[in-house]
Design an enzyme around this catalytic site. Structure first.
Site, PDB file in Angstrom:
ATOM      1  N   ASP A 115       0.813  -1.226   0.000  1.00 10.85           N
ATOM      2  CA  ASP A 115       0.000   0.000   0.000  1.00 10.85           C
ATOM      3  C   ASP A 115       0.843   1.271   0.000  1.00 10.85           C
ATOM      4  OD1 ASP A 115       0.801  -0.525   2.571  1.00 10.85           O
ATOM      5  OD2 ASP A 115      -1.113  -0.029   3.506  1.00 10.85           O
ATOM      6  N   GLY A 116       1.986   1.241   0.706  1.00 12.25           N
ATOM      7  CA  GLY A 116       2.861   2.419   0.733  1.00 12.25           C
ATOM      8  C   GLY A 116       3.384   2.734  -0.659  1.00 12.25           C
ATOM      9  N   ILE A 139       4.203  -9.534   2.761  1.00  8.73           N
ATOM     10  CA  ILE A 139       4.057 -10.612   3.747  1.00  8.73           C
ATOM     11  C   ILE A 139       3.052 -10.199   4.819  1.00  8.73           C
ATOM     12  CG2 ILE A 139       6.398 -11.486   3.370  1.00  8.73           C
ATOM     13  CD1 ILE A 139       7.094 -10.328   6.191  1.00  8.73           C
ATOM     14  N   ASP A 140       2.807  -8.881   4.964  1.00  9.44           N
ATOM     15  CA  ASP A 140       1.945  -8.394   6.052  1.00  9.44           C
ATOM     16  C   ASP A 140       0.453  -8.641   5.780  1.00  9.44           C
ATOM     17  OD1 ASP A 140       4.389  -7.415   6.899  1.00  9.44           O
ATOM     18  OD2 ASP A 140       4.005  -5.403   6.128  1.00  9.44           O
ATOM     19  N   ARG A 175      10.410 -25.861  28.402  1.00  9.48           N
ATOM     20  CA  ARG A 175      10.525 -24.408  28.214  1.00  9.48           C
ATOM     21  C   ARG A 175       9.280 -23.773  27.602  1.00  9.48           C
ATOM     22  NH1 ARG A 175      16.568 -24.077  25.520  1.00  9.48           N
ATOM     23  NH2 ARG A 175      17.690 -24.438  27.459  1.00  9.48           N
ATOM     24  N   GLY A 183       5.051  -8.436  10.258  1.00  5.41           N
ATOM     25  CA  GLY A 183       3.660  -8.152   9.908  1.00  5.41           C
ATOM     26  C   GLY A 183       3.328  -6.679   9.946  1.00  5.41           C
TER      27      GLY A 183
HETATM   28  O1  F6P Z   1       6.419  -4.809   5.120  1.00  5.83           O
HETATM   29  C1  F6P Z   1       7.174  -5.976   5.106  1.00  5.83           C
HETATM   30  C2  F6P Z   1       8.114  -6.021   6.269  1.00  5.83           C
HETATM   31  O2  F6P Z   1       8.834  -7.238   6.222  1.00  5.83           O
HETATM   32  C3  F6P Z   1       7.446  -5.855   7.646  1.00  5.83           C
HETATM   33  O3  F6P Z   1       6.790  -7.024   8.069  1.00  5.83           O
HETATM   34  C4  F6P Z   1       8.636  -5.448   8.474  1.00  5.83           C
HETATM   35  O4  F6P Z   1       8.225  -4.702   9.595  1.00  5.83           O
HETATM   36  C5  F6P Z   1       9.438  -4.593   7.520  1.00  5.83           C
HETATM   37  O5  F6P Z   1       9.051  -4.960   6.213  1.00  5.83           O
HETATM   38  C6  F6P Z   1      10.924  -4.742   7.634  1.00  5.83           C
HETATM   39  O6  F6P Z   1      11.524  -3.820   6.768  1.00  5.83           O
HETATM   40  P1  F6P Z   1      13.068  -3.820   6.401  1.00  5.83           P
HETATM   41  O7  F6P Z   1      13.279  -4.892   5.357  1.00  5.83           O
HETATM   42  O8  F6P Z   1      13.317  -2.456   5.877  1.00  5.83           O
HETATM   43  O9  F6P Z   1      13.825  -4.144   7.641  1.00  5.83           O
END
Ligand code: F6P
Length: 359
Positions: A115-116, A139-140, A175, A183
């Site tokens: 979306d971004g 993946i989110d 444990r 996410g």
């Molecule tokens: O948006 C996908 C994602 O993997 C998120 O789940 C995570 O918070 C972020 O990107 C990690 O981003 P980067 O690869 O910049 O560390």
């Protein structure tokens, strides 16, 4: 008329991106069209000359579909409307990107993003009169108007496998194992993997929790005769006081990470159980795609080329009710999709006895 279409990947990588590119290349080739891969997302268009390669269908066999990452490269930094310059200032470089698009002489462009990325790409397309079609990947799984996005299924599989691998050690050593998954602000990966991996507790940002309730669940499990427990934590979960485990890096970039250690420490404190924490991180993004992600990627890639053939632009392909459809990109961006606490899977989890740490 022979068409020349561009394709780029934008935002964080995930499994299935190469499968999407392959589907677009073949589906365009069947129509006699040429596909041009733009390198490193919109950054490739800032180079002089723009960085791209013509994609030869003969090089896009089944092995490409199996590969993780993206052959084109990608970026999740550097908004072209507010681009960070080496001297620390910000500059609007959108005109340069539009000029790069024009230089490639494209009839249309397929953008694979979240979306971004779509918010930025839509603005660029409007500014430059560029014919754009979007394919959702993340993946989110937080993009609206589609039930799923490329990369999500693989990330859930990796997280589920992590629980499968943590369980024997948990059982052998009496444990509690805490698994922190990615996410972003949505708890989909934790929810899905938690159910599929047999977790006792799932903590997600959409459902408020109390550590005392989490501790009670773990004590109940242990007192019931089991010698271990599995806990899945979503990276955007806040502490009991509402603090985020988020680090802001130079340039304003924010990243989550570390809440699992907080949860693990609190569990050890409240239950006395030996507790270990695993932060899964980017292994959720990098593997070969699952069969589901390969199918989704293939169906999405073919549909995107169909839309170009129909002259339908400003659309995002989507998966709804067992079929591929298309929706307005702005509607998908507006309908951000985190976990609905009344979601059928939340109910499923609760009736399996999984705790969300609720009152
Ligand atoms: O948006 C996908 C994602 O993997 C998120 O789940 C995570 O918070 C972020 O990107 C990690 O981003 P980067 O690869 O910049 O560390």
């Amino acid at each position: 008329m022979t068409k020349r279409i561009g394709i780029l990947t934008s935002g964080g990588d995930c499994a299935g991106l190469n499968a999407v590119i392959r589907a677009v290349v073949h589906s365009a080739n069947i129509r006699g069209w040429e596909v041009v891969g733009i390198l490193d997302g919109t950054h490739g268009l800032l180079q002089k000359p723009p960085q791209y390669k013509v994609l030869d269908p003969n090089e896009f066999d089944g092995n490409v579909m199996r590969m993780g990452g993206t052959l084109l490269g990608t970026t999740n930094k550097g908004n072209p409307f507010d681009f960070p310059m080496p001297d620390g200032t910000k500059k609007d470089r959108s005109d340069e990107i539009v000029a790069g698009f024009k230089e490639l002489n494209l009839d249309a462009v397929v953008t694979i993003g979240g979306d971004g990325s779509f918010a930025i790409l839509k603005k660029l397309a409007e500014k430059g009169g560029i014919n754009m079609v979007g394919i959702p990947k993340t993946i989110d799984n937080d993009i609206g108007k589609t039930e799923t996005s490329v990369g999500f299924d693989t990330a859930v599989s990796v997280a589920t496998e992590a629980l499968d691998r943590l369980q024997p050690t948990a059982a052998s050593h009496d444990r509690v194992m805490v698994l922190e998954v990615m996410g972003r602000d949505a708890g989909h990966i934790a929810l899905h993997a938690g159910i599929a991996g047999g977790a006792d507790v799932i903590l997600i940002p959409e459902i408020s929790y109390k550590m005392e309730k989490v501790a009670k669940k773990i004590k109940d499990v242990m007192e019931g005769g089991r010698n271990f427990a599995l806990v899945v934590v979503s990276e955007a979960l806040k502490t009991e006081k509402g603090e985020k485990f988020e680090v802001t890096y130079s340039g304003g970039e924010k990243r989550y990470g570390g809440i699992g250690n907080y949860v693990g420490a609190r569990i050890a404190e409240l239950t006395g159980a030996e507790t270990r924490v695993t932060v899964l991180g980017h292994v959720q993004r990098g593997s070969s795609p699952t069969y589901n992600d390969r199918l989704l990627a293939s169906a999405f890639g073919v549909k995107a080329v169909d839309l170009i053939a129909e002259g339908k632009f400003g659309r995002m392909v989507a998966w709804q009710h067992r079929t591929v459809v298309d929706v307005a990109i702005e509607d998908a961006i507006a309908a951000y999709q985190d976990v609905d606490p009344n979601d059928t899977l939340v109910k499923t989890a609760k009736l399996l006895g999984i705790s969300f740490g609720e009152d």
